[in-house]
Structure formats: C-alpha cells, structure tokens
Design an enzyme around this catalytic site. Structure first.
Site, PDB file in Angstrom:
ATOM      1  N   SER A  35      -7.076  40.499  -1.665  1.00 16.55           N
ATOM      2  CA  SER A  35      -7.872  39.353  -0.978  1.00 16.55           C
ATOM      3  C   SER A  35      -8.723  39.475  -0.035  1.00 16.55           C
ATOM      4  O   SER A  35      -8.479  40.414   0.827  1.00 16.55           O
ATOM      5  CB  SER A  35      -6.913  38.344  -0.436  1.00 16.55           C
ATOM      6  OG  SER A  35      -5.894  37.801  -1.328  1.00 16.55           O
ATOM      7  N   HIS A  66     -10.480  36.054  -5.884  1.00 12.94           N
ATOM      8  CA  HIS A  66     -10.202  37.359  -6.671  1.00 12.94           C
ATOM      9  C   HIS A  66     -11.181  37.013  -7.916  1.00 12.94           C
ATOM     10  O   HIS A  66     -10.972  36.182  -8.649  1.00 12.94           O
ATOM     11  CB  HIS A  66      -8.666  37.321  -7.086  1.00 12.94           C
ATOM     12  CG  HIS A  66      -7.615  37.662  -6.263  1.00 12.94           C
ATOM     13  ND1 HIS A  66      -7.076  39.005  -6.215  1.00 12.94           N
ATOM     14  CD2 HIS A  66      -7.264  37.146  -4.805  1.00 12.94           C
ATOM     15  CE1 HIS A  66      -6.126  38.978  -5.240  1.00 12.94           C
ATOM     16  NE2 HIS A  66      -6.194  38.119  -4.452  1.00 12.94           N
ATOM     17  N   HIS A  88      -0.606  38.188  -9.240  1.00  3.46           N
ATOM     18  CA  HIS A  88       0.778  38.062  -8.517  1.00  3.46           C
ATOM     19  C   HIS A  88       1.626  37.409  -9.286  1.00  3.46           C
ATOM     20  O   HIS A  88       1.637  36.566  -9.935  1.00  3.46           O
ATOM     21  CB  HIS A  88       0.602  37.543  -7.023  1.00  3.46           C
ATOM     22  CG  HIS A  88      -0.537  37.785  -6.417  1.00  3.46           C
ATOM     23  ND1 HIS A  88      -1.883  37.222  -6.731  1.00  3.46           N
ATOM     24  CD2 HIS A  88      -0.691  38.499  -5.311  1.00  3.46           C
ATOM     25  CE1 HIS A  88      -2.769  37.922  -5.852  1.00  3.46           C
ATOM     26  NE2 HIS A  88      -2.181  38.732  -5.180  1.00  3.46           N
ATOM     27  N   TYR A  90       3.809  35.260  -7.836  1.00  3.96           N
ATOM     28  CA  TYR A  90       3.870  33.866  -7.636  1.00  3.96           C
ATOM     29  C   TYR A  90       2.863  33.056  -8.508  1.00  3.96           C
ATOM     30  O   TYR A  90       3.076  31.622  -8.512  1.00  3.96           O
ATOM     31  CB  TYR A  90       3.600  33.577  -6.140  1.00  3.96           C
ATOM     32  CG  TYR A  90       2.031  33.916  -5.661  1.00  3.96           C
ATOM     33  CD1 TYR A  90       1.155  33.066  -5.964  1.00  3.96           C
ATOM     34  CD2 TYR A  90       2.030  35.096  -4.827  1.00  3.96           C
ATOM     35  CE1 TYR A  90      -0.129  33.506  -5.537  1.00  3.96           C
ATOM     36  CE2 TYR A  90       0.661  35.533  -4.574  1.00  3.96           C
ATOM     37  CZ  TYR A  90      -0.376  34.656  -4.727  1.00  3.96           C
ATOM     38  OH  TYR A  90      -1.689  34.792  -4.414  1.00  3.96           O
ATOM     39  N   GLU A  91       1.970  33.718  -9.162  1.00  2.76           N
ATOM     40  CA  GLU A  91       1.254  32.556  -9.965  1.00  2.76           C
ATOM     41  C   GLU A  91       2.093  32.334 -11.321  1.00  2.76           C
ATOM     42  O   GLU A  91       1.457  31.387 -11.978  1.00  2.76           O
ATOM     43  CB  GLU A  91       0.059  33.659 -10.494  1.00  2.76           C
ATOM     44  CG  GLU A  91      -0.903  33.757  -9.058  1.00  2.76           C
ATOM     45  CD  GLU A  91      -2.374  34.712  -9.344  1.00  2.76           C
ATOM     46  OE1 GLU A  91      -2.939  34.285 -10.131  1.00  2.76           O
ATOM     47  OE2 GLU A  91      -2.161  35.856  -9.074  1.00  2.76           O
ATOM     48  N   ALA A 118      -4.293  42.018   1.610  1.00  2.00           N
ATOM     49  CA  ALA A 118      -4.170  41.447   2.538  1.00  2.00           C
ATOM     50  C   ALA A 118      -2.755  41.083   3.229  1.00  2.00           C
ATOM     51  O   ALA A 118      -2.039  41.001   2.260  1.00  2.00           O
ATOM     52  CB  ALA A 118      -4.939  40.026   2.379  1.00  2.00           C
ATOM     53  N   MET A 222       2.466  39.687  -0.404  1.00  2.00           N
ATOM     54  CA  MET A 222       3.007  39.295  -1.780  1.00  2.00           C
ATOM     55  C   MET A 222       2.600  40.002  -2.930  1.00  2.00           C
ATOM     56  O   MET A 222       2.465  39.551  -4.013  1.00  2.00           O
ATOM     57  CB  MET A 222       2.495  37.769  -1.856  1.00  2.00           C
ATOM     58  CG  MET A 222       2.963  36.679  -0.768  1.00  2.00           C
ATOM     59  SD  MET A 222       2.172  35.130  -1.083  1.00  2.00           S
ATOM     60  CE  MET A 222       2.598  34.443   0.481  1.00  2.00           C
ATOM     61  N   SER A 223       2.242  41.371  -2.601  1.00  2.00           N
ATOM     62  CA  SER A 223       1.664  42.063  -3.658  1.00  2.00           C
ATOM     63  C   SER A 223       2.008  43.771  -3.546  1.00  2.00           C
ATOM     64  O   SER A 223       3.105  44.073  -2.946  1.00  2.00           O
ATOM     65  CB  SER A 223      -0.047  41.968  -3.839  1.00  2.00           C
ATOM     66  OG  SER A 223      -0.454  42.617  -2.696  1.00  2.00           O
ATOM     67  N   ASN A 246      -3.903  38.394   9.386  1.00  2.00           N
ATOM     68  CA  ASN A 246      -3.379  37.036  10.407  1.00  2.00           C
ATOM     69  C   ASN A 246      -2.020  37.720  11.022  1.00  2.00           C
ATOM     70  O   ASN A 246      -1.567  38.733  10.376  1.00  2.00           O
ATOM     71  CB  ASN A 246      -2.791  36.033   9.509  1.00  2.00           C
ATOM     72  CG  ASN A 246      -1.985  36.352   8.268  1.00  2.00           C
ATOM     73  OD1 ASN A 246      -2.462  36.417   7.389  1.00  2.00           O
ATOM     74  ND2 ASN A 246      -0.784  35.747   8.530  1.00  2.00           N
ATOM     75  N   HIS A 258      -5.187  30.436   3.717  1.00  2.00           N
ATOM     76  CA  HIS A 258      -5.670  31.453   2.954  1.00  2.00           C
ATOM     77  C   HIS A 258      -7.164  31.527   3.293  1.00  2.00           C
ATOM     78  O   HIS A 258      -7.847  32.606   2.987  1.00  2.00           O
ATOM     79  CB  HIS A 258      -5.613  30.886   1.533  1.00  2.00           C
ATOM     80  CG  HIS A 258      -6.090  31.958   0.434  1.00  2.00           C
ATOM     81  ND1 HIS A 258      -5.442  33.134   0.289  1.00  2.00           N
ATOM     82  CD2 HIS A 258      -7.011  31.958  -0.514  1.00  2.00           C
ATOM     83  CE1 HIS A 258      -6.391  33.719  -0.677  1.00  2.00           C
ATOM     84  NE2 HIS A 258      -7.145  32.832  -1.203  1.00  2.00           N
TER      85      HIS A 258
END
Ligand code: HPA
Length: 287
Positions: A35, A66, A88, A90-91, A118, A222-223, A246, A258
C-alpha cells in the site's frame, strides 16, 4: 463424492505461460509493492505492463491504492517482475489466491523476492514514515498458505518443495546485510524489526498491540507472511521491507485510517525508490 481439488500448479503454470507469451525475458527478481508504494513500478525500463485481470486465474485486488498491474522489464539491467498491488485474505480470498502471484513469479524464474508492505509501528523507537527491514515474522493469521497436500512441483531451488520446510532464515541474512549497508550509504535509517501478521481488516485494539509487543513484535500488518511462506517453500531468497505508515493502535492518542497509510507512502516514495533501486542489482547478484 467431493469435488476434485483444483490443481494450483497447473493454474500457476498457465498464468506463467501467458505472461511469458507477452514478455519472453525471464525475470530473476520479483518485487511486491504494498500500500502506498506502487509508484516504484515506474522505475521499470522497457516495461511490459499487464493488468492482473488479463492474467488467467490471477486474483484482482479490491483495495483502494493497489493498482493491480504486473510490470515486467529491467531495473539497473536486472530483469524484474514488479507487482503493483496484492490481494489479502481479509478481502475474502482463499489462501491459494493470496499466494498465487508469488508462485507465478517463482515459476517465471525469479529466485529472489523483495516483499514490501505498509505496517503499523509497535516498537516505539520507530517513527511514522520510517522504513524497517523485516528480520523475522510471527504469523498470527491463524492459517498457513502451505496448507493442503504438498506440491513438490513448486520447487524452484535446491531442497525446495518439501512438506516441512525451514523458516529460520526466511528473511535472508545476506540480503538484510545488503539492505543495511545500502541504507547506511544513502543515509536512510533502516532499523530491523519483527513483523507480526494479523488477518484484518479491522486494525488492532490497544490491548492486542500491547500483547504483540510482549510477544516480540515490532511491526503489525495484514500481508506478507503467506507470500514469504510459499516463497520459502519454493526455495526463493526473501528481503522484506516495511513502511511504518502509522504507529500501531494505542501507541499514540490517534485513530488509524487507510488514507493516512496511502499519504505516508507518497511522502516516503523518494527514499524508498532510491533504496530499492540501488538494491535490485545487489540482490540479483547475491541470489
Ligand atoms: N495495523 C495493521 N495493518 C496495518 C497497519 C496497522 O496499524 N498500518 C498499516 N497496515
């Protein structure tokens, strides 16, 4: 009777064959851009750009920021395959889809992978907008990309394709050293850190972040971990770089969003580009 299992090797091979038909030169290094880091793909010379949607079975990213393109060509004279965006879990994608592109990069001929993301900073010595070299990971996603029958045909290197495979040098010590030396030469701070992966898509709670810090994590995201797991299964050497977009939940008295993740990516683009661009030929020579 149950459905016959989908032959992931056959699907990955077909995708690789399609890519080869559009760009016959063999890439030696794969680069996955996380990201906010997608603009690095503009560094590729003599580029063949293939939208993910044009590659058979390749999953399309649904995340804003993306781009969803595979860019093949050269950086510093090295043939690279650069992924502008990833999918990912989560998608809603199955693990086989999450790691499909990584497997295709290996089948195309890549023997090394630079994986970027990220991440939230758990280690309080990290600052927002800083780059961190991943030294190791903790997979708390509750799943593993190598689940299911072992597929030895995915072996792309010596001793690869095993049912049980070593993860003690998942993030190549040799490549980490190159990254540290290049960052020092360019005056870019590049501390090392342990990346802890969660499933998402919710960001973490402050209590989770405190727990993760106790576990030894410096970064949260998350990746990455599943891509690295299959890369190691196939025998690729991996360099992992995180951009701290962050500070993780509860570290500062701020909410996480995001848009901020994307904005920080744009701000650090110059440093990230000059570091990775310089590393490409060094990594290619070392793998
Ligand atoms: N948590 C999880 N994933 C992330 C974060 C975070 O704070 N920042 C960027 N990706």
């Amino acid at each position: 009777m149950s459905e016959p299992a989908v032959d992931q090797y056959a699907l990955c091979s077909a995708a690789a064959a399609h890519i080869r038909s559009l760009h016959p030169a063999k890439p030696t290094l794969g680069i996955i851009l996380g990201s906010g880091l997608g603009n690095f793909a503009s560094q590729v010379e003599n580029a063949t750009t293939i939208p993910y949607a044009d590659i058979p079975s390749w999953p399309a990213s649904t995340v804003q920021g993306h781009a969803g393109k595979l860019v093949l060509g050269t950086i510093g004279g090295v043939q690279v395959a650069v992924m502008q965006g990833r999918v990912h879990a989560y998608e809603g994608y199955a693990m086989a889809n999450v790691v499909f592109p990584t497997r295709v990069l290996a089948l195309l001929g890549c023997t090394g992978l630079i994986v970027t993301n990220a991440a939230g900073g758990i280690n309080k010595s990290f600052g927002q907008g800083g780059l961190v070299c991943i030294s190791d990971h903790i997979n708390l996603t509750g799943t593993n990309a190598a689940l299911g029958p072992n597929e030895p045909r995915f072996a792309c290197g010596p001793n690869a394709g095993q049912r049980f495979f070593d993860m003690s040098t998942a993030y190549s010590p040799k490549l980490r050293q190159l990254a540290a030396a290049e960052a020092a030469a360019q005056g870019i701070p590049l501390p090392e850190g342990v990346y802890l992966a969660v499933l998402g898509p919710s960001y973490e709670t402050p209590a989770e972040i405190r727990a993760f810090r106790t576990l030894g994590a410096d970064l949260v995201g998350m990746s990455t971990v599943h891509e690295v797991i299959v890369a190691r299964h196939m025998g690729l050497e991996v360099l992992g770089l995180s951009l701290v977009t962050n500070m993780a939940a509860g570290v500062l008295d701020e909410v996480i969003n995001h848009e901020e993740v994307m904005e920080i990516g744009r701000r650090v683009e110059g440093q990230f580009t000059s570091l990775v661009k310089a590393l490409v030929p060094q990594v290619a020579a070392a793998i």
